[in-house]
Design an enzyme around this catalytic site. Structure first.
Site, PDB file in Angstrom:
ATOM      1  N   VAL A 215       1.009  -1.387   0.093  1.00  0.00           N
ATOM      2  CA  VAL A 215      -0.119  -0.147   0.010  1.00  0.00           C
ATOM      3  C   VAL A 215       1.028   1.263  -0.009  1.00  0.00           C
ATOM      4  CG1 VAL A 215      -1.958   1.231   1.014  1.00  0.00           C
ATOM      5  CG2 VAL A 215      -1.502  -1.286   1.473  1.00  0.00           C
ATOM      6  N   ASP A 216       1.960   1.291   0.844  1.00  0.00           N
ATOM      7  CA  ASP A 216       2.809   2.249   0.858  1.00  0.00           C
ATOM      8  C   ASP A 216       3.651   2.584  -0.645  1.00  0.00           C
ATOM      9  OD1 ASP A 216       2.720   3.027   3.231  1.00  0.00           O
ATOM     10  OD2 ASP A 216       4.118   1.946   4.107  1.00  0.00           O
ATOM     11  N   LEU A 217       3.795   1.348  -1.057  1.00  0.00           N
ATOM     12  CA  LEU A 217       4.680   1.429  -2.355  1.00  0.00           C
ATOM     13  C   LEU A 217       3.654   1.997  -3.752  1.00  0.00           C
ATOM     14  CD1 LEU A 217       6.462  -1.920  -2.343  1.00  0.00           C
ATOM     15  CD2 LEU A 217       7.396   0.518  -1.648  1.00  0.00           C
TER      16      LEU A 217
END
Length: 402
Positions: free
Chosen positions: A174-176
């Site tokens: 999700v961060d990426l």
């Protein structure tokens, strides 16, 4: 080569992964990225180890998302530190931040305040849940959002199966994804500013990104009203498209159309299976998954992985091994594409990093500078803004800058 973002200056107030992943990509594309960190603690991920590359004080985690940047240590909680940031903003095209909603307003570093300094500023805010809504003030972390946003409901083996239950993805996906959405949004805003002369405030949330990246699974639900569940390594819309055990390991079989299924059946010496009315089309194979997959499992288990990979590749049937990360970096295609690079580093001598996957005209667009030490570039960046003799030394003595 001249990189496409040369001349663009990014003031990066973000830390951890989503924001730094965004700014690292922009640095690879040629932007100058000034990473602002607390002068004592720095980015939290500097301490997210082990492992630490040999001779380095900073963790491998930090190294993965901060190549090509310059680090400036500034305490933004100090009024003089805030003044330093405002001076920097006046020279930058973009501000990137991932503080909690309203977190920078108390320092006068929010979009509305900085827009007064630079009217055409592009300001990108990354938060867990967005700038509005009932969850806006909550902190958001990747693992939490994988659960809340539905990803873990479709990742892992089904309940009741061996090893069943929800599982997170092995990297902070999700961060990426959020970092890449932020990067493309910033690039779009730069193009828009070139046309209109106006800046903008970009609002990106981890939850929104997680919902958007549910892709076909979300659309499957919207089309049918049925929530997809966990299928292990199987695909909800394509059969056979999963991992299978061979006689000595595992392979991935990724049959994307009916012709490929026919070719697989020829290799497996079961041509009649392809003409079986129950399995002749992908739609029918999906409907009769529970009948077909056990037969394929028995077939594939009879021969070693090398046989299947060699024979299927020869016939144009998509397949592959399940590599360890060590095996990934030994893979001849990965080596050919030079996805591992070495750069000079003041502590370790030579530092191994993963490169950017982007190429323009067959040339890699990867920043060639290593991740910076904490405050490594404070003086060279701020000397341009504060040439008065002794001023930076005074700020350093007060703990405002590093």
């Amino acid at each position: 080569m001249d990189k496409p973002l040369e001349g663009i200056r990014i003031l990066d107030l973000s830390r951890i992964l989503a924001g730094p992943w965004c700014s690292q990509h922009l640095a690879d594309l040629g932007a100058e990225v000034i990473k602002v960190e607390h002068p004592e603690r720095g980015d939290d991920t500097r301490g997210w180890g082990p492992p630490y590359p040999e001779g380095c004080k900073d963790a491998a985690y930090f190294m993965c998302a901060n190549r090509g940047k310059r680090s400036v240590g500034v305490d933004i909680a100090h009024p003089e530190g805030q003044a330093v940031i405002r001076e920097l903003v006046s020279t930058c095209d973009v501000v990137l931040e991932n503080f909690k909603v309203g977190g920078l307003k108390r320092y006068g570093l929010d979009y509305q305040s900085l827009k007064e300094i630079k009217p055409d500023l592009i300001y990108c805010s990354i938060t867990g849940f967005g700038q509005s809504g009932p969850y806006a003030n909550r902190a958001g972390y990747d693992f939490l959002l994988q659960g809340m946003g539905g990803l873990m409901s479709i990742t892992g083996h089904p309940d009741g199966a061996e090893g069943g239950g929800p599982v997170k993805v092995g990297v902070a996906v999700v961060d990426l994804f959020t970092g890449m959405y932020a990067a493309t949004s910033i690039l779009s805003a730069l193009i828009g500013r070139g046309r209109t002369g106006e800046g903008t405030w970009i609002d990106i949330s981890l939850l929104d990104v997680q919902v958007s990246m549910l892709a076909n699974q979300a659309q499957n639900y919207l089309a049918s009203g049925d929530s997809p569940g966990r299928l292990g390594n199987s695909h909800p819309n394509i059969v056979p498209y999963q991992a299978f055990a061979s006689s000595d390991g595992h392979i991935i079989l990724a049959v994307g159309n009916d012709l490929q299924f026919q070719r697989f059946c020829d290799v497996a010496d079961v041509p009649l299976l392809a003409s079986d009315e129950r399995f002749s089309t992908n739609r029918k194979r999906v409907q009769n998954r529970d009948l077909l997959v056990p037969q394929l499992e028995r077939l594939i288990r009879t021969k070693p992985s090398a046989f299947w990979l060699r024979a299927l590749e020869k016939q144009g049937v998509p397949c592959g091994p399940i590599n360890s990360i060590e095996q990934v970096f030994e893979d001849p295609q990965v080596r050919h594409r030079e996805m591992q690079m070495k750069v000079s580093h003041p502590d370790s001598g030579r530092l191994s990093l993963v490169t950017s996957p982007v190429r323009f005209d067959n040339q890699k667009l990867t920043a060639d500078q290593p991740p910076p030490g904490l405050g490594q570039h404070t003086r060279e960046v701020l000397d341009e803004l504060f040439p008065e003799e002794g001023y930076l030394d005074t700020l350093r003595s007060k703990g405002v800058v590093r």
